[in-house]
Design an enzyme around this catalytic site. Structure first.
Site, PDB file in Angstrom:
ATOM      1  N   LYS A 130       0.855  -1.183   0.000  1.00 50.34           N
ATOM      2  CA  LYS A 130       0.000   0.000   0.000  1.00 50.34           C
ATOM      3  C   LYS A 130       0.890   1.231   0.000  1.00 50.34           C
ATOM      4  CE  LYS A 130      -4.372   1.278   0.189  1.00 50.34           C
ATOM      5  NZ  LYS A 130      -5.578   0.641  -0.375  1.00 50.34           N
ATOM      6  N   ASP A 170      -6.970   4.581  -4.551  1.00 54.58           N
ATOM      7  CA  ASP A 170      -7.632   4.454  -3.243  1.00 54.58           C
ATOM      8  C   ASP A 170      -8.237   5.842  -2.992  1.00 54.58           C
ATOM      9  OD1 ASP A 170      -7.816   2.557  -0.738  1.00 54.58           O
ATOM     10  OD2 ASP A 170      -7.307   4.495   0.106  1.00 54.58           O
TER      11      ASP A 170
END
Ligand code: NDP
Length: 449
Positions: A130, A170
């Site tokens: 991430k 995201d």
């Protein structure tokens, strides 16, 4: 927290706290997984001997970098960029980039840690990672967004590759940002490496259904949960928090499946629309105009806007929190339970606090954790990589059918694993155990690395 840390994993948790001071969201995510793992360690002594859990809790690589850029007035800004390459046991690191002022290392690590098990649950060959930045895209012009993305990629590119690390979007990173990031990657490397980013535009390597996938997938997952109880979305009142990518397409699919979404939100407040959210208007306001949810209420007679407040006060049968972490606490969970809510499905990552999860368990509300319920996005990203690798392009119908199958499979795995490990109906335990074992087996097979 939702329960006691079992004695068997207490020492592991203490070590995580000690090694990662101040990273509260990361602690929360690790603890939630560890709470499920005592039963696994009882059956697999090799994981204890080889410190498999401890190794999975330690990222393989953490990259932190400076991102300087200039705004339209010529003022210089300096943001911080992050990429946590958490685990590559199952494939290249895969996970989104978040641009939001709240982003810090602990948040990126919590998201990366969750991503490992989520990606495992999809059954696709993808590891977990991430990244992101504390950059705030709100109110910035297209040119400013482009300059920021170019500066961000000027460092990040050296860590990426279709067989190494494949970011996606995201919060705050959608198709526009992926376009600018891809352009800069191509310019620096001189390679048209489609598989290096997912969530690309449909005209240049993107895949149909990727935009819709996380929201659609959460709705398919909810449908599978209801099916176990012989129920369906038909005639159900649904509340979805957020009004971004996950929320909009979650609402779309709930409506297609027969439910009615009566409320959604953004960080400024929420709207209640008893006639059901008008999806065309919502998309117009949020996707095309990049406006606020209050603008929706102004243009729709049946809708009212509540500034601030808790969207979870709105009575519903199904709640799909789809905004951000820890947005639904124990008090909100109690209100939902009192108002008759029977299903809570995490569209966002870790939106329910541990005390909320505990309250749902006690009230018999069936609860699905994000690492299972929102895995449709990353699963469809893997389908995008597959199409890029084979220079192919699938139809919307084919892609959506694949997504629906994947979500049903994930639900079945979580449901069956919960039963196998003595906690029927506990999808949190089912998801953690099924995801962990898949990763742990691969970690084990690769030797001590
Ligand atoms: P978007 O940026 O498209 O939308 C986020 C939405 O949540 C916006 O409506 C935003 O409102 C709201 N929001 C964000 N932060 C807060 C906050 N602190 N308080 C209240 N509302 C807030 O993001 P996504 O829809 O892509 O992501 C939403 C969640 O889903 C995140 O947890 C993400 O990690 C998760 N997720 C996303 C996937 C994807 O494919 N997009 C895949 C898997 C998980 P505002 O505009 O006012 O900030």
């Amino acid at each position: 927290m939702s329960g006691e840390v079992p004695a068997r994993v207490q020492a592991i948790y203490d070590e995580v706290l000690h090694r990662n001071p101040g990273e509260t969201e990361f602690h929360q995510a690790v603890r939630e997984v560890l709470e499920s793992l005592a039963v696994v360690l009882d059956r697999h002594s090799e994981y204890t001997e080889m410190k498999t859990v401890q190794r999975i809790c330690e990222p393989e690589r953490q990259i932190i970098f400076r991102v300087p850029w200039q705004d339209d007035r010529g003022e210089v800004w300096i943001n911080r960029g992050f990429r946590v390459e958490f685990n590559s046991a199952l494939g290249p690191y895969k996970g989104g980039l978040r641009f939001h002022p709240s982003v810090n290392l602990g948040i990126v690590k919590f998201l990366g840690f969750e991503q490992i098990f989520k990606n495992a649950l999809t059954g696709m060959p993808i590891g977990g990672g991430k990244g992101g930045s504390d950059f705030d895209p709100k109110g910035r012009s297209d040119a400013e967004i482009m300059r920021f993305c170019q500066s961000f990629m000027t460092e990040l590119y050296r860590h990426l590759g279709e067989y190494t690390d494949v970011p996606a979007g995201d919060i705050g990173v959608g198709a526009r940002e992926i376009g600018y990031l891809f352009g800069q990657y191509k310019r620096i490397t001189n390679r048209y490496e489609s598989g290096v980013l997912t969530g690309k535009g449909l005209g240049w390597g993107g895949a149909l259904v990727r935009t819709e996938a996380t929201g659609y997938g959460a709705a398919f997952f909810a449908e599978a949960m209801m099916d176990v109880r012989g129920e369906s979305f038909d005639g159900r009142r649904v509340v979805v928090s957020g009004s971004g990518n996950v929320a909009v397409y979650g609402i779309e699919k709930v409506h297609q499946l027969g439910g009615t979404v009566v409320a959604c939100s953004d960080s400024g407040g929420y709207v209640v629309d008893e006639k059901g959210i008008d999806l065309d208007l919502l998309k117009q306001v949020k996707e095309f105009e990049r406006g606020r949810i209050s603008d929706y209420a102004e243009r729709r007679d049946s809708a009212s806007f509540v500034a601030g407040g808790s969207i979870w006060d709105v009575p519903c049968d199904v709640a799909i929190p789809s905004a951000t972490q820890n947005e639904l606490d124990g008090d909100a969970a109690a209100v939902l339970g009192r108002n008759g809510c029977r299903y809570v499905v995490e569209g966002a990552n870790m939106p329910a606090t541990p005390s909320a999860v505990k309250a749902f368990r006690e009230a018999g509300v069936l609860f699905a954790p994000g690492k299972a319920a929102n895995a449709g996005g990353v699963a469809t990203s893997a389908l995008e990589m597959q199409q890029n690798a084979s220079r192919d392009r699938w139809t919307f119908e084919h892609s959506e059918a694949r997504l629906a199958d994947i979500m049903r499979d994930i639900h079945a795995r979580c449901h069956e694993t919960a039963e196998e490990y003595g906690s029927p109906g506990d999808l949190v335990l089912g998801a953690n155990v099924a995801g962990f074992i898949q990763v742990a087996e691969a970690v084990h097979a690769h030797g001590l690395i």
